[in-house]
Design a protein around this motif. Structure first.
Motif, PDB file in Angstrom:
ATOM      1  N   UNK A   1     -16.126   4.589 -14.827  1.00  0.00           N
ATOM      2  CA  UNK A   1     -16.948   3.467 -14.369  1.00  0.00           C
ATOM      3  C   UNK A   1     -17.047   2.399 -15.451  1.00  0.00           C
ATOM      4  N   UNK A   2     -17.236   2.796 -16.693  1.00  0.00           N
ATOM      5  CA  UNK A   2     -17.312   1.828 -17.796  1.00  0.00           C
ATOM      6  C   UNK A   2     -16.014   1.026 -17.893  1.00  0.00           C
ATOM      7  N   UNK A   3     -14.868   1.681 -17.763  1.00  0.00           N
ATOM      8  CA  UNK A   3     -13.586   0.986 -17.818  1.00  0.00           C
ATOM      9  C   UNK A   3     -13.379   0.087 -16.598  1.00  0.00           C
TER      10      UNK A   3
ATOM     11  N   UNK B   1     -13.114  -5.406 -14.429  1.00  0.00           N
ATOM     12  CA  UNK B   1     -13.657  -6.409 -13.514  1.00  0.00           C
ATOM     13  C   UNK B   1     -14.116  -7.657 -14.261  1.00  0.00           C
ATOM     14  N   UNK B   2     -14.588  -7.471 -15.491  1.00  0.00           N
ATOM     15  CA  UNK B   2     -15.022  -8.611 -16.318  1.00  0.00           C
ATOM     16  C   UNK B   2     -13.877  -9.238 -17.104  1.00  0.00           C
ATOM     17  N   UNK B   3     -12.680  -8.652 -16.997  1.00  0.00           N
ATOM     18  CA  UNK B   3     -11.528  -9.169 -17.730  1.00  0.00           C
ATOM     19  C   UNK B   3     -11.558  -8.832 -19.204  1.00  0.00           C
ATOM     20  N   UNK B   4     -12.226  -7.733 -19.556  1.00  0.00           N
ATOM     21  CA  UNK B   4     -12.364  -7.351 -20.971  1.00  0.00           C
ATOM     22  C   UNK B   4     -11.297  -6.353 -21.409  1.00  0.00           C
ATOM     23  N   UNK B   5     -10.750  -5.578 -20.478  1.00  0.00           N
ATOM     24  CA  UNK B   5      -9.739  -4.581 -20.847  1.00  0.00           C
ATOM     25  C   UNK B   5      -8.486  -4.788 -20.032  1.00  0.00           C
TER      26      UNK B   5
END
Length: 52
Positions: A41-43, A48-52
């Protein structure tokens, strides 16, 4: 943080403490922290936020 593992793109990391997963990422001079019940869920939030 102890037990954290680096993620791409840097500087990002994922750690699990007891029953909580934390994803931390820096993007565009802003630090982001996603806290979830599990790493998947964290990933997902990070993607979804474009962070990874």
């Amino acid at each position: 943080m102890a037990g954290a593992r680096d993620l791409k793109p840097a500087p990002s990391w994922l750690a699990e403490i007891e029953a909580t997963s934390m994803l931390c990422a820096d993007k565009d001079r802003t630090s982001w922290l996603a806290v979830a019940a599990d790493q998947t869920t964290a990933l997902t939030v990070g993607r979804a936020l474009g962070l990874t």
